[in-house]
Enzyme design. Structure first.
Site, PDB file in Angstrom:
ATOM      1  N   GLY A  46       0.840  -1.190   0.000  1.00  0.00           N
ATOM      2  CA  GLY A  46       0.000   0.000   0.000  1.00  0.00           C
ATOM      3  C   GLY A  46       0.875   1.240   0.000  1.00  0.00           C
ATOM      4  O   GLY A  46       2.081   1.174   0.274  1.00  0.00           O
ATOM      5  N   GLN A  51       2.652  10.154   1.820  1.00  0.00           N
ATOM      6  CA  GLN A  51       3.973   9.496   1.938  1.00  0.00           C
ATOM      7  C   GLN A  51       4.912   9.922   0.806  1.00  0.00           C
ATOM      8  O   GLN A  51       6.121   9.742   0.911  1.00  0.00           O
ATOM      9  CB  GLN A  51       3.827   7.974   1.934  1.00  0.00           C
ATOM     10  CG  GLN A  51       3.149   7.423   3.182  1.00  0.00           C
ATOM     11  CD  GLN A  51       3.066   5.914   3.164  1.00  0.00           C
ATOM     12  OE1 GLN A  51       2.144   5.356   2.560  1.00  0.00           O
ATOM     13  NE2 GLN A  51       4.016   5.252   3.780  1.00  0.00           N
ATOM     14  N   CYS A  94       5.714  -0.088   7.689  1.00  0.00           N
ATOM     15  CA  CYS A  94       5.342   1.155   6.993  1.00  0.00           C
ATOM     16  C   CYS A  94       6.546   1.583   6.169  1.00  0.00           C
ATOM     17  O   CYS A  94       7.677   1.614   6.675  1.00  0.00           O
ATOM     18  CB  CYS A  94       4.984   2.238   8.015  1.00  0.00           C
ATOM     19  SG  CYS A  94       4.491   3.800   7.247  1.00  0.00           S
ATOM     20  N   LEU A  95       6.294   1.946   4.919  1.00  0.00           N
ATOM     21  CA  LEU A  95       7.399   2.358   4.051  1.00  0.00           C
ATOM     22  C   LEU A  95       8.010   3.675   4.534  1.00  0.00           C
ATOM     23  O   LEU A  95       9.136   3.993   4.175  1.00  0.00           O
ATOM     24  CB  LEU A  95       6.910   2.475   2.602  1.00  0.00           C
ATOM     25  CG  LEU A  95       6.406   1.154   1.992  1.00  0.00           C
ATOM     26  CD1 LEU A  95       5.827   1.395   0.595  1.00  0.00           C
ATOM     27  CD2 LEU A  95       7.504   0.104   1.939  1.00  0.00           C
ATOM     28  N   HIS A 136      -4.715   1.099   7.447  1.00  0.00           N
ATOM     29  CA  HIS A 136      -3.392   1.725   7.634  1.00  0.00           C
ATOM     30  C   HIS A 136      -3.244   2.918   6.670  1.00  0.00           C
ATOM     31  O   HIS A 136      -2.769   3.983   7.061  1.00  0.00           O
ATOM     32  CB  HIS A 136      -2.324   0.654   7.370  1.00  0.00           C
ATOM     33  CG  HIS A 136      -0.906   1.103   7.412  1.00  0.00           C
ATOM     34  ND1 HIS A 136      -0.002   0.657   8.352  1.00  0.00           N
ATOM     35  CD2 HIS A 136      -0.197   1.949   6.601  1.00  0.00           C
ATOM     36  CE1 HIS A 136       1.183   1.209   8.122  1.00  0.00           C
ATOM     37  NE2 HIS A 136       1.085   1.990   7.064  1.00  0.00           N
ATOM     38  N   GLU A 137      -3.692   2.732   5.421  1.00  0.00           N
ATOM     39  CA  GLU A 137      -3.531   3.805   4.423  1.00  0.00           C
ATOM     40  C   GLU A 137      -4.482   4.981   4.692  1.00  0.00           C
ATOM     41  O   GLU A 137      -4.097   6.140   4.524  1.00  0.00           O
ATOM     42  CB  GLU A 137      -3.748   3.255   3.006  1.00  0.00           C
ATOM     43  CG  GLU A 137      -2.814   2.124   2.594  1.00  0.00           C
ATOM     44  CD  GLU A 137      -1.346   2.409   2.812  1.00  0.00           C
ATOM     45  OE1 GLU A 137      -0.947   3.577   2.801  1.00  0.00           O
ATOM     46  OE2 GLU A 137      -0.603   1.434   3.049  1.00  0.00           O
ATOM     47  N   HIS A 140      -3.044   7.147   7.178  1.00  0.00           N
ATOM     48  CA  HIS A 140      -2.057   8.091   6.622  1.00  0.00           C
ATOM     49  C   HIS A 140      -2.761   9.362   6.128  1.00  0.00           C
ATOM     50  O   HIS A 140      -2.245  10.471   6.288  1.00  0.00           O
ATOM     51  CB  HIS A 140      -1.325   7.461   5.430  1.00  0.00           C
ATOM     52  CG  HIS A 140      -0.107   6.654   5.789  1.00  0.00           C
ATOM     53  ND1 HIS A 140       0.956   7.164   6.478  1.00  0.00           N
ATOM     54  CD2 HIS A 140       0.221   5.361   5.517  1.00  0.00           C
ATOM     55  CE1 HIS A 140       1.888   6.233   6.630  1.00  0.00           C
ATOM     56  NE2 HIS A 140       1.462   5.118   6.059  1.00  0.00           N
TER      57      HIS A 140
HETATM   58  O1  K1U Z   1       1.636   2.469   3.965  1.00  0.00           O
HETATM   59  C1  K1U Z   1       2.692   1.896   3.885  1.00  0.00           C
HETATM   60  O2  K1U Z   1       3.671   2.353   4.425  1.00  0.00           O
HETATM   61  C2  K1U Z   1       2.800   0.592   3.129  1.00  0.00           C
HETATM   62  C3  K1U Z   1       2.758  -0.613   4.041  1.00  0.00           C
HETATM   63  C4  K1U Z   1       1.334  -1.110   4.120  1.00  0.00           C
HETATM   64  C5  K1U Z   1       1.034  -2.113   5.183  1.00  0.00           C
HETATM   65  C6  K1U Z   1       1.780  -3.221   5.405  1.00  0.00           C
HETATM   66  C7  K1U Z   1       1.447  -4.128   6.387  1.00  0.00           C
HETATM   67  C8  K1U Z   1       0.376  -3.931   7.136  1.00  0.00           C
HETATM   68  C9  K1U Z   1      -0.362  -2.813   6.938  1.00  0.00           C
HETATM   69  C10 K1U Z   1      -0.041  -1.911   5.948  1.00  0.00           C
HETATM   70  C11 K1U Z   1       3.657  -1.682   3.440  1.00  0.00           C
HETATM   71  O3  K1U Z   1       3.435  -2.130   2.369  1.00  0.00           O
HETATM   72  S1  K1U Z   1       5.000  -2.209   4.394  1.00  0.00           S
HETATM   73  C12 K1U Z   1       5.746  -3.488   3.400  1.00  0.00           C
HETATM   74  C13 K1U Z   1       5.000  -4.764   3.422  1.00  0.00           C
HETATM   75  O4  K1U Z   1       4.206  -4.991   4.285  1.00  0.00           O
HETATM   76  C14 K1U Z   1       5.235  -5.786   2.375  1.00  0.00           C
HETATM   77  C15 K1U Z   1       6.235  -5.665   1.469  1.00  0.00           C
HETATM   78  C16 K1U Z   1       6.416  -6.643   0.499  1.00  0.00           C
HETATM   79  C17 K1U Z   1       5.606  -7.732   0.452  1.00  0.00           C
HETATM   80  C18 K1U Z   1       4.602  -7.865   1.386  1.00  0.00           C
HETATM   81  C19 K1U Z   1       4.418  -6.896   2.344  1.00  0.00           C
HETATM   82 ZN    ZN Z   2       2.485   3.319   6.195  1.00  0.00          ZN
END
Ligand code: K1U
Ligand code: ZN
Length: 172
Positions: A46, A51, A94-95, A136-137, A140
């Site tokens: 996401g 972001q 979270c990225l 989560h998004e 944000h």
């Molecule tokens: O919003 C963001 O920062 C993105 C975030 C979203 C998220 C992940 C996990 C739970 C809730 C919301 C991410 O994508 S973090 C990276 C991640 O979870 C992932 C990366 C590669 C493959 C699978 C998952």
């Molecule tokens: Zn996030």
């Protein structure tokens, strides 16, 4: 299509609520394309517009797991219109807070209404990782991070690590 740099916490833009989108134009379509490319490149499931420093209520997500085909989604002005009473706990990342993970408990299922890039209105009920991700998004878009669900000591520890990461990146 351009990969956009992802803001790292702490950053004031990640703490502000975003205003609704009112104009459905090429700039918005370009933003959505860039956000999807940036999310897949990261990689993540996401990404929300603030972001990448754009203060608009736009999020993208794709929680399909291989070997399922991808399902890139663009949600504009998303609203949770129903939440389940039962909850689920997921270890979130979270990225904007790289390499930090913590368990967050949220409604297990949510029904969301949003607009697509052509202005059409959609509704869907999400469960599993999709439900966690969309909540989560949307957080944000309201200036809320997953660490805001943690206690003050853990939150401060993560914030200090991110301040150091930003200092180290600035020096490199
Ligand atoms: O919003 C963001 O920062 C993105 C975030 C979203 C998220 C992940 C996990 C739970 C809730 C919301 C991410 O994508 S973090 C990276 C991640 O979870 C992932 C990366 C590669 C493959 C699978 C998952
Ligand atoms: Zn996030």
């Amino acid at each position: 299509m351009t990969l956009r740099p992802i803001l790292i916490h702490p950053d004031p833009r990640l703490k502000k609520a975003c205003p609704a989108v009112t104009e459905f134009n090429d700039e918005l379509r370009m933003l959505a394309d860039d956000m999807l490319a940036t999310m897949y490149d990261a990689p993540g499931v996401g990404l929300a517009a603030p972001q990448v420093g754009v203060m608009k209520r736009v999020l993208v997500m794709d929680c399909m797991k291989a070997p399922e085909p991808p399902r890139p989604m663009v949600l504009i002005n998303p609203q949770v219109i129903w939440s389940s009473e039962d909850t689920s706990t997921y270890e979130e990342g979270c990225l904007s807070i790289p390499e930090q993970y913590a368990e967050v408990t949220r409604p297990a299922e949510v029904k969301v209404r949003w607009m697509a890039l052509d202005g059409s209105v959609h509704e869907e009920q999400f469960a599993g990782l999709w439900a966690t991700c969309v909540q989560h998004e949307i957080d944000h878009l309201d200036g809320k991070l997953f660490i805001d669900y943690l206690g003050p000591i853990k939150r401060q520890m993560i914030t200090r690590k991110m301040e150091k990461l930003k200092r180290d990146r600035a020096r490199a």
